[in-house]
Scaffold this motif. Structure first.
Motif, PDB file in Angstrom:
ATOM      1  N   ALA A 297       0.807  -1.221   0.000  1.00  0.00           N
ATOM      2  CA  ALA A 297       0.000   0.000   0.000  1.00  0.00           C
ATOM      3  C   ALA A 297       0.839   1.269   0.000  1.00  0.00           C
ATOM      4  CB  ALA A 297      -0.943   0.003   1.201  1.00  0.00           C
ATOM      5  N   ASN A 298       2.148   1.144   0.231  1.00  0.00           N
ATOM      6  CA  ASN A 298       3.012   2.324   0.169  1.00  0.00           C
ATOM      7  C   ASN A 298       4.438   1.887  -0.105  1.00  0.00           C
ATOM      8  OD1 ASN A 298       4.623   2.163   2.850  1.00  0.00           O
ATOM      9  ND2 ASN A 298       2.490   1.893   3.509  1.00  0.00           N
ATOM     10  N   PRO A 299       5.291   2.765  -0.602  1.00  0.00           N
ATOM     11  CA  PRO A 299       6.652   2.391  -0.990  1.00  0.00           C
ATOM     12  C   PRO A 299       7.492   1.859   0.165  1.00  0.00           C
ATOM     13  CG  PRO A 299       6.042   4.482  -1.995  1.00  0.00           C
ATOM     14  CD  PRO A 299       4.963   4.151  -1.022  1.00  0.00           C
ATOM     15  N   ASP A 300       7.367   2.448   1.347  1.00  0.00           N
ATOM     16  CA  ASP A 300       8.199   2.002   2.468  1.00  0.00           C
ATOM     17  C   ASP A 300       7.902   0.551   2.836  1.00  0.00           C
ATOM     18  OD1 ASP A 300       9.540   4.422   2.675  1.00  0.00           O
ATOM     19  OD2 ASP A 300       7.967   5.283   3.949  1.00  0.00           O
ATOM     20  N   ALA A 301       6.616   0.179   2.811  1.00  0.00           N
ATOM     21  CA  ALA A 301       6.257  -1.206   3.107  1.00  0.00           C
ATOM     22  C   ALA A 301       6.821  -2.151   2.047  1.00  0.00           C
ATOM     23  CB  ALA A 301       4.739  -1.345   3.189  1.00  0.00           C
ATOM     24  N   ALA A 302       6.809  -1.718   0.785  1.00  0.00           N
ATOM     25  CA  ALA A 302       7.359  -2.546  -0.282  1.00  0.00           C
ATOM     26  C   ALA A 302       8.862  -2.736  -0.112  1.00  0.00           C
ATOM     27  CB  ALA A 302       7.045  -1.919  -1.639  1.00  0.00           C
ATOM     28  N   LEU A 303       9.562  -1.668   0.222  1.00  0.00           N
ATOM     29  CA  LEU A 303      11.005  -1.763   0.415  1.00  0.00           C
ATOM     30  C   LEU A 303      11.340  -2.688   1.579  1.00  0.00           C
ATOM     31  CD1 LEU A 303      11.928   1.991  -0.145  1.00  0.00           C
ATOM     32  CD2 LEU A 303      12.416   0.091  -1.691  1.00  0.00           C
ATOM     33  N   GLU A 304      10.535  -2.639   2.619  1.00  0.00           N
ATOM     34  CA  GLU A 304      10.769  -3.520   3.767  1.00  0.00           C
ATOM     35  C   GLU A 304      10.541  -4.976   3.374  1.00  0.00           C
ATOM     36  OE1 GLU A 304      12.124  -4.570   7.304  1.00  0.00           O
ATOM     37  OE2 GLU A 304      12.092  -2.499   6.539  1.00  0.00           O
ATOM     38  N   ARG A 305       9.501  -5.240   2.576  1.00  0.00           N
ATOM     39  CA  ARG A 305       9.240  -6.601   2.108  1.00  0.00           C
ATOM     40  C   ARG A 305      10.411  -7.114   1.278  1.00  0.00           C
ATOM     41  NH1 ARG A 305       4.005  -8.304   0.702  1.00  0.00           N
ATOM     42  NH2 ARG A 305       5.021  -9.989  -0.460  1.00  0.00           N
ATOM     43  N   LEU A 306      10.944  -6.240   0.446  1.00  0.00           N
ATOM     44  CA  LEU A 306      12.066  -6.645  -0.397  1.00  0.00           C
ATOM     45  C   LEU A 306      13.297  -6.994   0.437  1.00  0.00           C
ATOM     46  CD1 LEU A 306      11.762  -4.088  -3.343  1.00  0.00           C
ATOM     47  CD2 LEU A 306      11.202  -6.525  -3.368  1.00  0.00           C
ATOM     48  N   LYS A 307      13.521  -6.251   1.503  1.00  0.00           N
ATOM     49  CA  LYS A 307      14.666  -6.540   2.374  1.00  0.00           C
ATOM     50  C   LYS A 307      14.534  -7.914   3.026  1.00  0.00           C
ATOM     51  CE  LYS A 307      15.499  -1.640   3.462  1.00  0.00           C
ATOM     52  NZ  LYS A 307      15.386  -0.582   4.518  1.00  0.00           N
ATOM     53  N   ARG A 308      13.284  -8.317   3.323  1.00  0.00           N
ATOM     54  CA  ARG A 308      13.053  -9.592   3.997  1.00  0.00           C
ATOM     55  C   ARG A 308      12.882 -10.763   3.029  1.00  0.00           C
ATOM     56  NH1 ARG A 308       8.933  -6.631   6.588  1.00  0.00           N
ATOM     57  NH2 ARG A 308       7.427  -8.123   5.695  1.00  0.00           N
ATOM     58  N   LEU A 309      12.917 -10.497   1.737  1.00  0.00           N
ATOM     59  CA  LEU A 309      12.690 -11.541   0.733  1.00  0.00           C
ATOM     60  C   LEU A 309      13.778 -12.605   0.834  1.00  0.00           C
ATOM     61  CD1 LEU A 309      10.809 -12.226  -1.674  1.00  0.00           C
ATOM     62  CD2 LEU A 309      12.434 -11.021  -3.146  1.00  0.00           C
ATOM     63  N   GLU A 310      13.353 -13.850   1.039  1.00  0.00           N
ATOM     64  CA  GLU A 310      14.299 -14.950   1.173  1.00  0.00           C
ATOM     65  C   GLU A 310      14.726 -15.437  -0.206  1.00  0.00           C
ATOM     66  OE1 GLU A 310      12.826 -18.042   3.636  1.00  0.00           O
ATOM     67  OE2 GLU A 310      12.523 -16.750   5.381  1.00  0.00           O
ATOM     68  N   LEU A 311      16.021 -15.394  -0.451  1.00  0.00           N
ATOM     69  CA  LEU A 311      16.578 -15.771  -1.745  1.00  0.00           C
ATOM     70  C   LEU A 311      17.720 -16.760  -1.538  1.00  0.00           C
ATOM     71  CD1 LEU A 311      16.660 -12.189  -3.299  1.00  0.00           C
ATOM     72  CD2 LEU A 311      15.022 -13.990  -3.846  1.00  0.00           C
ATOM     73  N   ASP A 312      17.933 -17.611  -2.526  1.00  0.00           N
ATOM     74  CA  ASP A 312      18.956 -18.650  -2.456  1.00  0.00           C
ATOM     75  C   ASP A 312      20.189 -18.210  -3.246  1.00  0.00           C
ATOM     76  OD1 ASP A 312      20.504 -20.899  -2.407  1.00  0.00           O
ATOM     77  OD2 ASP A 312      18.971 -22.255  -3.219  1.00  0.00           O
ATOM     78  N   ASN A 313      21.253 -17.898  -2.537  1.00  0.00           N
ATOM     79  CA  ASN A 313      22.480 -17.432  -3.194  1.00  0.00           C
ATOM     80  C   ASN A 313      23.177 -18.531  -3.992  1.00  0.00           C
ATOM     81  OD1 ASN A 313      22.699 -14.597  -2.317  1.00  0.00           O
ATOM     82  ND2 ASN A 313      22.817 -15.473  -0.263  1.00  0.00           N
ATOM     83  N   ALA A 314      22.790 -19.784  -3.783  1.00  0.00           N
ATOM     84  CA  ALA A 314      23.445 -20.888  -4.487  1.00  0.00           C
ATOM     85  C   ALA A 314      22.845 -21.140  -5.868  1.00  0.00           C
ATOM     86  CB  ALA A 314      23.348 -22.159  -3.650  1.00  0.00           C
ATOM     87  N   LEU A 315      21.735 -20.466  -6.192  1.00  0.00           N
ATOM     88  CA  LEU A 315      21.085 -20.703  -7.482  1.00  0.00           C
ATOM     89  C   LEU A 315      21.956 -20.193  -8.634  1.00  0.00           C
ATOM     90  CD1 LEU A 315      17.378 -19.643  -6.813  1.00  0.00           C
ATOM     91  CD2 LEU A 315      18.238 -21.965  -7.186  1.00  0.00           C
ATOM     92  N   PRO A 316      21.995 -20.949  -9.757  1.00  0.00           N
ATOM     93  CA  PRO A 316      22.657 -20.399 -10.955  1.00  0.00           C
ATOM     94  C   PRO A 316      21.853 -19.212 -11.475  1.00  0.00           C
ATOM     95  CG  PRO A 316      21.493 -22.433 -11.482  1.00  0.00           C
ATOM     96  CD  PRO A 316      21.433 -22.282  -9.990  1.00  0.00           C
ATOM     97  N   ARG A 317      22.505 -18.365 -12.234  1.00  0.00           N
ATOM     98  CA  ARG A 317      21.856 -17.121 -12.664  1.00  0.00           C
ATOM     99  C   ARG A 317      20.583 -17.377 -13.467  1.00  0.00           C
ATOM    100  NH1 ARG A 317      23.320 -11.874 -12.729  1.00  0.00           N
ATOM    101  NH2 ARG A 317      22.204 -10.543 -14.199  1.00  0.00           N
ATOM    102  N   ASP A 318      20.576 -18.444 -14.281  1.00  0.00           N
ATOM    103  CA  ASP A 318      19.385 -18.675 -15.096  1.00  0.00           C
ATOM    104  C   ASP A 318      18.201 -19.179 -14.273  1.00  0.00           C
ATOM    105  OD1 ASP A 318      19.574 -21.559 -14.815  1.00  0.00           O
ATOM    106  OD2 ASP A 318      21.085 -21.562 -16.365  1.00  0.00           O
ATOM    107  N   ALA A 319      18.419 -19.472 -12.986  1.00  0.00           N
ATOM    108  CA  ALA A 319      17.324 -19.889 -12.111  1.00  0.00           C
ATOM    109  C   ALA A 319      16.958 -18.819 -11.090  1.00  0.00           C
ATOM    110  CB  ALA A 319      17.699 -21.183 -11.387  1.00  0.00           C
TER     111      ALA A 319
END
Length: 414
Positions: A297-319
Motif C-alpha cells: 500500500a506504500n513504498p516504504d512497506a514494499a522496500l521492507e518486504r524486499l529486504k526480507r525476501l528470502e533468496l537462495d544465493n546458491a542458485l545459478p543465474r538462469d534460475a
C-alpha cells in the motif's frame, strides 16, 4: 494387457521472452522432465495441441529445442506416437515443412486443413491411428489444427446462427464423423482443438481471444458426447470445459506472464480401455524459475518486504527468481526505482516489473472542475486538481515551491 496411455500438453510457446528475458533454459528443463515422464508412465502417445512456438518465425534456439526434443524422445521411445497441431501463434506452413521426415519418424504434424483435388475439405489426413505397446491400434486421433476464419465454409445468409461458430461446427462434424467411421471395436475417438471455448478462464496478459473475440467462444457441444477425450490448447490455465471432464485444456507448462504464477502448470496423463477414458491424472511441472509478486500500500512497506525476501544465493543465474513489485503511490516518489534497485543490488533476483497504483480520484480536469470556464482558473488551482487526480491530498510545500519556480520562469519568457 496394459491400458492405452496418452499424454496431453499444449502451449509451449518456445522462443518466448518475458519482459525481455529469454525462456530457453526453462523450456529445456521442461522438455527434459517431459521425456522422463513419458518413460516413467510408459506413455503410448503424445499430443501437443498447438502453440508449439511463440511466433510465426521462431528463433533458431527455439527450433533447436523442438527438434532436439523430437529426436531424443523418439530415440528413447521409438514406439511413441506423436501428434502435433498448429496453434494461432504458429506458422502452419513452417510447422508442416518437415512433415515428410517427421512422418517417417512416427510424428504427425498438422498445420493446415487438408483438401481434396477439387479443393474441398478432406478430413482423412487428419485422422491419425495411435497404437498401444503391442502395436495394436487403440485410438484414432482427429488432429484438428487452429482454424482461421478463412478456413471456414461460407454460411448462407438468413441462417439463424453465428456464421463463424456454425462454420467451425460443420468442419468438426465432418472430421469427427470421419474419425468415428474409422474407429474399430474398442478404439477410442480422440479429438484435438486449438480454440477459445465458452466459459474458459483466460490469462488476460498473455492470451488472445481468437476466432473473432469473446463473442465467438465456441460451445462445448461442437464435440460429440461419445468422444473419449478432447485435447485442447490455447488457454494457459489447466481446466475442464462445460462440465465435461473429458474435454480439457492441459494449460501451458510454464507461466507465460507474471499473472500466471498461481496456475497449476501441468500436463495431462489420460488412460483408455475398451475405447473409453477410464482415468486421467495431472502431472505437475516443476518450476525452474520461481516468480515473486509483491504488492504493498506504500513504498516504504514494499522496500521492507524486499529486504526480507528470502533468496537462495546458491542458485545459478538462469534460475534466479523473477520479481514483480506493485506499489500504491499516495504521493510522488521520483526515486522509487532507484530505491528498489538499491535494495536488490547484489542479490540473486531479477526485477522484471515495477508498477505503481495511483491513489487519486482519477478524474480529468474537466470532470473535477466546477461548471465554470476552465480558462478562468488560476495555474495553481489547475496544478492542485491535476495532482489530486493521481494522488491523495494536496501537494507538499516543496513540490508547490518547485511549481511556482517553474511557473515564474515560464511567465518571464512570455
Amino acid at each position: 494387457m496394459r491400458n492405452f496411455r496418452l499424454l496431453h500438453t499444449a502451449d509451449w510457446h518456445l522462443g518466448q521472452t518475458l519482459h525481455g528475458i529469454p525462456r530457453d533454459v526453462e523450456h529445456a528443463c521442461f522438455l527434459d522432465w517431459l521425456i522422463d515422464r513419458i518413460g516413467d508412465h510408459q506413455v503410448d502417445a503424445l499430443v501437443i495441441a498447438g502453440d508449439v512456438f511463440d511466433g510465426q518465425n521462431p528463433p533458431i534456439p527455439a527450433l533447436a529445442l523442438f527438434y532436439r526434443f523430437v529426436a531424443r524422445v523418439k530415440a528413447l521411445h521409438p514406439r511413441l506416437d506423436i501428434v502435433v497441431v498448429a496453434g494461432n501463434h504458429d506458422s502452419a506452413s513452417r510447422l508442416e515443412a518437415p512433415s515428410p521426415l517427421m512422418t517417417e519418424m512416427g510424428v504427425r504434424v498438422i498445420g493446415t486443413l487438408p483438401s481434396s483435388a477439387e479443393g474441398l475439405f478432406d478430413p482423412a489426413p487428419l485422422i491419425v491411428p495411435l497404437r498401444d505397446t503391442d502395436g495394436t491400434v487403440a485410438a484414432r486421433c482427429v488432429a484438428m489444427p487452429y482454424l482461421r476464419p478463412s478456413d471456414l465454409p461460407t454460411i448462407e445468409e438468413g441462417e439463424d446462427t453465428d456464421p463463424l461458430i456454425e462454420g467451425v461446427r460443420r468442419l468438426y462434424t465432418r472430421a469427427w464423423t470421419g474419425g468415428r467411421e474409422r474407429c474399430g471395436r474398442g478404439e477410442a475417438l480422440i479429438l484435438t482443438g486449438h480454440c477459445y471455448m465458452r466459459g474458459g478462464a483466460l490469462s488476460e496478459l498473455s492470451e488472445r481471444k481468437i476466432l473473432g473475440g469473446n463473442l465467438h467462444a465456441l460451445p462445448v457441444d461442437i464435440f460429440p458426447e461419445d468422444a473419449a477425450y478432447v485435447a485442447l490448447g490455447h488457454l494457459h490455465r489447466a481446466q475442464a470445459v462445460g462440465g465435461r471432464e473429458a474435454v480439457r485444456y492441459s494449460g501451458s507448462p510454464i507461466p507465460l506472464a507474471l499473472d500466471e504464477e498461481p496456475y497449476p502448470h501441468q500436463v495431462v496423463l489420460a488412460e483408455f480401455a475398451g475405447g473409453r477414458l477410464v482415468g486421467h491424472e495431472s502431472l505437475r511441472v516443476p518450476r525452474h524459475v520461481p516468480i515473486h509478486r509483491i504488492s504493498e500500500a506504500n513504498p516504504d512497506a514494499a522496500l521492507e518486504r524486499l529486504k526480507r525476501l528470502e533468496l537462495d544465493n546458491a542458485l545459478p543465474r538462469d534460475a534466479w527468481p523473477f520479481l514483480e513489485v506493485t506499489v500504491a503511490l499516495p504521493a510522488p516518489r521520483p526515486a522509487l526505482r532507484d530505491e528498489v534497485e538499491a535494495v536488490l543490488a547484489g542479490r540473486p533476483v531479477r526485477l522484471l516489473k515495477l508498477g505503481v497504483r495511483l491513489t487519486g480520484s482519477g478524474q480529468t480536469l474537466a470532470d473535477s472542475a466546477p461548471p465554470v470556464d476552465l480558462a478562468s482558473l488560476e495555474p495553481e488551482d489547475v496544478f492542485r486538481r491535476l495532482y489530486r487526480r493521481n494522488h491523495e491530498g494536496d501537494p507538499e510545500p516543496d513540490l508547490m515551491a518547485a511549481f511556482h519556480e517553474l511557473l515564474t520562469g515560464v511567465q518571464e519568457t512570455m
